[in-house]
Design an enzyme around this catalytic site. Structure first.
Site, short mmCIF file in Angstrom:
data_model
loop_
_atom_site.label_atom_id
_atom_site.label_comp_id
_atom_site.label_asym_id
_atom_site.label_seq_id
_atom_site.Cartn_x
_atom_site.Cartn_y
_atom_site.Cartn_z
N GLN A 250 52.08 50.07 14.07
CA GLN A 250 53.27 49.32 14.44
C GLN A 250 54.46 49.83 13.67
OE1 GLN A 250 52.27 45.34 13.25
NE2 GLN A 250 51.65 46.00 11.22
N HIS A 280 54.56 28.30 7.78
CA HIS A 280 53.28 28.50 7.10
C HIS A 280 52.64 27.21 6.61
CE1 HIS A 280 54.75 32.75 7.06
NE2 HIS A 280 53.51 32.90 7.46
N ASP A 304 51.27 39.35 5.59
CA ASP A 304 52.38 39.13 4.66
C ASP A 304 52.00 38.27 3.46
OD1 ASP A 304 52.29 36.53 5.74
OD2 ASP A 304 53.77 37.06 7.27
N ASP A 324 43.75 42.07 8.35
CA ASP A 324 44.98 42.54 8.99
C ASP A 324 44.80 44.03 9.29
OD1 ASP A 324 48.21 41.52 9.07
OD2 ASP A 324 47.80 43.66 9.23
N ASP A 358 40.69 46.05 12.85
CA ASP A 358 40.94 45.31 14.08
C ASP A 358 40.08 44.04 14.03
OD1 ASP A 358 40.66 44.37 16.79
OD2 ASP A 358 41.40 46.31 17.47
N ALA A 359 40.72 42.88 14.16
CA ALA A 359 40.01 41.61 13.99
C ALA A 359 38.86 41.48 15.00
CB ALA A 359 40.98 40.44 14.13
N ASP A 376 46.67 34.09 12.95
CA ASP A 376 48.12 34.25 12.85
C ASP A 376 48.53 35.62 13.36
OD1 ASP A 376 50.72 33.72 12.20
OD2 ASP A 376 50.51 34.18 10.07
#
Lengths: 514, 557
Positions: A250, A280, A304, A324, A358-359, A376
């Site tokens: 990304q 959050h 993050d 992530d 990759d989830a 999220d």
């Protein structure tokens, strides 16, 4: 308009009035500086590291000015005509510089040569013009005054541009329109100079035609400027770019302004430090209020570290697994001072394990069960992300969830993307979950939605950690109330891997608000 | 059309080994690489074993004596989908008295697959459409594969989401960018779109049509289709003629119709029976609206290799690989054995086999050299049959190509190419970034199969790899930098071509003879998994019935 009067001696062109020429110098100088600023801004936005980018751009531009000045000695005859031609060329190259660089950026191989080529071309052309103008005025004005005046207007033009650019041009027009607008200004100067030097430029027909064509091209570019860049990123340039990185996964951009700092992924705002606490706190604490136990927690997405910051407010948490995709993102969250200040170094906690995968692939092979899973991901703007909102993904999540465990899914805005929000709800239910949707106002995003899901009916107890800023036990029940404009839509399809209705629905719904 | 012809010539010329053109292709594909012939990656030509197959041609084997004689209940010749399905059917009936012979090292026929560090990948057939009508045998196999996971209240099957082809399913490189779907909508004229809509409506009507006996107009397997006279008449004309008579003249629509023929049959519009050309569209479930293709595909990283592995489990311990059956003599009288002779290539010895029954699960061109009566007098049906040569390449990539437009899909088709484009092996398994394998398919549809086959089999790895690169570089200029391996398989006889008349070919009425049964997708049917499976299952059930075994038939219909 310059109306070059004055008596023409036999065989000589009439003397020029210096005033209009000084104005031309002012405009040329401001255009040149604007192109330089456009290039510097674009480079720091696209490549990151603004100090390096601006210093390189300034250096290359100034030396190119010198190159142009040097080349001017080779113009022996037809000085006025060469000046007009240079002006038309600057109009074209400078005016289209921003769109050209945007296009070139998609190819790492071509960006550097195009980028420096554009700067050198503009610098050399502008550098050529000033000596040519001085030669045109030679004999009209005392040389001492000529140098003083031309350079004064040159620097004044630069000053005007450097003030206008950050305060008016960039915020109002954006990069593309600014560069095209100044190209048009250069073209106007070209037209004007043809008139101004009409006794010296030779046959004007060809010059008018060329200037006309360039003007038409620039006008067309101005009209389609939005489509030329076609990125929602334009409006971010107004702020200072702190980080800009293109990873294999990304594009990560962090900007800073007076209010705080913002994270963008692929041009989409992920959070603003001003109000991210609302998002959050709402993502994390209702799930903890609903889960009977919260010892083992997983966060999918959320590199993050801000969700983890909230999670660590629950002392019963023994382990947090953060999944992530992008190591660059979690690295930023673990090392960058801005992020560390905001997430409190949450990802450095010994309780936290960071997995960069990759989830969808991670979850198929993860052996552990979790009490709380917080999902999220970015909004489903592509099939690659949309797969993480499918019934297949949710049934894999269900397998990794303790029988009494609770999931919370960020589910886009029930106001802007109402149908999309309820598709996520329907998809969770199709995967065998009971759901409790809720929403909260996050000014940077608008009305934002989440969905609690569990294999058993979800009961949210009034149980929150101390010191929250947005949530309170009194407020909590009200989040689960949906007004008429965001109310449940029953007749929605399920989002499946082989039929990703969510991606198409989401795209259509957000288009209405763009 | 000019572009089409040029690219076709380009690909064929480089295959033919014309030095100048193939060098050009290599130069184009290597995209500035210094050495014209040197490709910057490894690779090789992978099976099938052409030389071993060609041993059948000379007949020299027939004079070799057998070193021993083995006995078996049923000898299954060929471990493609039909042979393996017969084995699977026997195993389900708890009959294990069979042996499967195949000349290759691995079972699977044209549905074989491979694997490397990056992914498993297909070497041929790579999907099965979700059955449009009940098919017991197919559903049973798909249930064993974990694809059929249950049934809803109405009894309709429910499919495993992760085995249904993920979105995005397909995209088309048209002009200078990738676009969604297979039909090039951008720039289509009003008339193009009107013809497309009319074509889709007509196909939907045919898909929904049933005859007086309740049979679908176009069914899978094909033997269950209606034999209404107007439908049967379609087999007498080419798909090109049918499109003409129906007033379909839009170049885009003709492209789409021909793509279907090339994709499923390895034939062009002029070479395809209209019955087969229509079957491609009308055998699937009618779409809910004109735009939507309701049919769905079950697929796996290794393609139908997944089903091969499952079926081969039925034959575990009873599969003789590298074993070329070169002679099958039917039983001269009831009670006498079928006599077979097999070359065990590993030991280089000939073994005689006596079987009560045999199933010739071979393509007919091979069966004609193996089955003794056909060697003596070539069967009439053979004259009207032909097989399409195909090239399949697997390109292992270190990373995804850079590209514009619609994102990477499962099936990625190039409009201005005579190849079918490529399928992404990692599409189902999930990673959206990093290394992957592209499986590239190229049927040779535009010249006589024998001529194309000779060129294909005569081409070197460099020729083939260069041709693949030249073709794909239209859409992916950075491919040479990304490829770490490029392996190719040359299928000389990939599939029987459904040319006009294929449906009424006398091969359709081929009956068991002297204990020998025939099972293959080339018996007046189409080159599909379902056809091959149906042929194998029915041959096995015929033998089970002959033996007096009681069983509930799984055969479709």
């Amino acid at each position: 308009m310059g109306n070059g009067e004055g008596s023409a001696g036999p065989g000589a062109a009439p003397a020029l009035r210096p005033g209009p020429v000084y104005l031309a110098v002012l405009l040329i100088a401001s255009c040149g500086l604007v192109y330089e600023l456009v290039a510097g801004t674009l480079a720091s936005y696209l490549l990151g590291d603004s100090v390096t980018q601006f210093s390189l751009v300034i250096g290359v531009y100034l030396s190119s000015l010198g190159l142009g000045a040097f080349l001017s000695r080779y113009v022996e005859r037809g000085v006025a005509r060469r000046f007009v031609e240079a002006e038309i060329a600057v109009a074209l190259v400078g005016g289209l510089s921003a769109p050209m660089l945007f296009f070139a950026f998609s190819s790492p191989r071509w960006f550097p040569p195009v980028f420096y080529g554009v700067i050198v071309a503009i610098g050399a052309l502008v550098g050529l013009e000033i000596p040519l103008l001085m030669r045109l005025l030679k004999g009209t004005v005392i040389f001492r005054d000529l140098v003083a005046q031309v350079l004064t207007f040159d620097y004044l033009g630069s000053l005007a541009a450097s003030i206008l650019f950050p305060l008016v041009l960039l915020p109002r027009l954006g990069l593309t329109r600014t560069s095209v607008l100044f190209g048009l200004l250069n073209a106007a100067v070209a037209f004007w100079s043809i008139r101004l030097f009409r006794d010296r430029v030779g046959p004007p027909g060809g010059l008018f035609a060329r200037a006309g064509i360039v003007t038409a091209i620039l006008l067309a570019a101005f009209v389609v400027a939005d489509r030329l860049t076609a990125v929602a990123e334009e409006n971010q340039y107004a702020d200072e770019v702190v980080v800009a990185r293109t990873t294999p996964y990304q594009r990560i951009v962090v900007t800073r302004n007076r209010a705080g700092f913002q994270l963008f992924l692929n041009g989409h705002l992920q959070f603003s430090s001003v109000d991210e606490y609302r998002y959050h706190e709402a993502l994390v604490h209702p799930a903890f209020a609903a889960a009977p136990r919260a010892r083992r927690v997983a966060v999918l997405g959320g590199g993050d570290g801000l969700a983890v910051r909230e999670i660590l407010k629950h002392p019963e948490v023994e382990s947090v697994t953060l999944v992530d995709l992008d190591p660059a993102m979690t690295h930023l969250a673990t090392t960058h001072p801005l992020f560390l200040a905001l997430n409190g170094g949450s990802l450095r906690s010994p309780k936290v394990r960071v997995v960069n995968e990759d989830a969808m692939i991670w979850i198929e092979k993860e052996p552990d069960l979790f009490d709380v899973v917080l999902i999220d991901f970015p909004d489903p703007t592509s099939y690659a992300v949309g797969k993480l909102y499918t019934s297949r993904f949710y049934s894999l999540v269900k397998r990794k969830l303790d029988p009494e465990g609770v999931v919370c899914v960020q589910s886009t805005s029930p106001l802007f993307a109402r149908r999309s929000f309820w598709i996520v709800d329907a998809t969770l239910r199709a995967a065998g979950f009971s759901t409790r949707p809720y929403h909260i106002a996050v000014p940077s995003f608008g009305d934002w939605g989440f969905i609690l899901a569990s294999a058993k009916p979800v009961e949210v107890r009034p149980r929150l950690p101390e010191g929250l800023r947005a949530l309170s036990t009194e407020l909590l029940p009200s989040l689960f109330v949906f007004g008429p404009d965001v109310a449940r839509i029953d007749d929605v399809p399920v989002n499946r891997l082989n039929d990703q209705v969510l991606v198409r629905t989401y795209e259509g719904e957000w288009k209405r608000f763009d | 059309m000019e572009a089409l012809r040029l690219s076709r010539r380009d690909a064929i010329a480089s295959l033919a080994g014309l030095p100048a053109l193939s060098a050009l292709a290599a130069a184009l594909s290597a995209c500035g690489k210094k050495d014209i012939r040197g490709l910057p990656f490894d690779g090789r030509i992978v099976g099938p074993d052409v030389a071993r197959g060609h041993l059948l041609r000379t007949g020299d084997l027939l004079s070799r004596p057998a070193v021993r004689t083995e006995r078996v209940g049923t000898a299954i010749v060929g471990a493609g989908i039909s042979g393996l399905s017969a084995a699977w059917r026997f195993a389900r009936a708890l009959d294990t008295d069979f042996r499967v012979y195949d000349l290759e090292e691995a079972a699977g026929g044209t549905a074989i697959s491979g694997a490397n560090d990056v992914s498993a990948f297909p070497w041929g057939a790579h999907y099965v459409p979700v059955p449009a009508s009940p098919n017991r045998a197919l559903e049973a196999v798909l249930e064993e594969a974990g694809a059929l996971i249950g049934r809803d209240a109405s009894g309709a099957p429910e499919w495993a989401e992760e085995m249904l082809c993920r979105e995005p399913e397909e995209r088309l490189f048209f002009g200078y960018t990738w676009r969604p779907g297979l039909y090039p909508r951008d720039g289509a004229s009003h008339d193009d779109l009107v013809q497309l809509a009319r074509f889709q409506r007509e196909m939907n009507v045919l898909a929904a049509r049933k005859d007086s006996k309740g049979r679908r107009a176009f069914a899978i397997p094909t033997r269950l289709s209606s034999d209404d006279a107007d439908l049967a008449a379609l087999d007498r004309i080419t798909m090109a003629e049918w499109m003409r008579t129906r007033g379909y003249t839009s170049p885009r629509l003709l492209w789409l119709a021909e793509y279907g023929c090339r994709d499923d049959f390895g034939t062009n519009l002029e070479g395809t029976s209209a019955w087969a050309g229509v079957h491609y569209h009308a055998s699937r479930l009618p779409g809910e609206d004109d735009d939507e293709d309701a049919s769905e595909f079950l697929t796996w990283p290794e393609g139908n290799g997944r089903l091969v592995a499952l079926l081969a489990k039925s034959a575990a311990g009873r599969l003789s690989a590298s074993s070329l059956v070169f002679d099958v003599v039917p039983a001269p009288k009831p009670g006498a054995p079928v006599r077979l002779r097999v070359l065990d290539a590993a030991r280089n010895e000939v073994v005689a086999v006596e079987a009560r029954h045999a199933i010739l699960a071979l393509p007919k061109f091979a069966a004609a050299r193996v089955f003794a009566p056909w060697r003596a007098a070539p069967p009439a049906f053979l004259a009207d049959m032909s097989w399409a040569p195909w090239l399949v390449a697997n390109l292992t990539l270190a990373a995804r190509p850079e590209e514009k437009g619609f994102p990477l899909a499962w099936d990625n088709v190039l409009h201005d190419s005579r190849s079918l484009g490529y399928v992404v092996a990692t599409h189902q398994s999930g990673p959206e970034h990093g290394p992957t394998v592209f499986t590239y398919y190229q049927p040779f549809t535009d010249e006589a199969p024998a001529a194309a086959r000779a060129k294909l089999l005569g081409a070197s790895w460099e020729d083939l790899a260069s041709a693949v690169l030249a073709d794909l570089s239209k859409a992916h200029r950075d491919l040479p930098d990304l490829i770490t391996r490029l392996d190719v398989v040359r299928w000389g006889h990939a599939m029987a071509r459904p040319t006009p008349g294929f449906l009424s070919n006398s091969v359709r009425h081929l009956a068991p003879s002297g204990g020998v049964h025939f099972a293959h997708a080339d018996s007046a049917s189409l080159p599909l998994f379902e056809e091959a499976q149906d042929a194998g299952v029915r041959a096995a059930e015929a033998i089970l019935a002959a033996r007096g075994v009681r069983f509930a038939s799984l055969a479709a219909g």
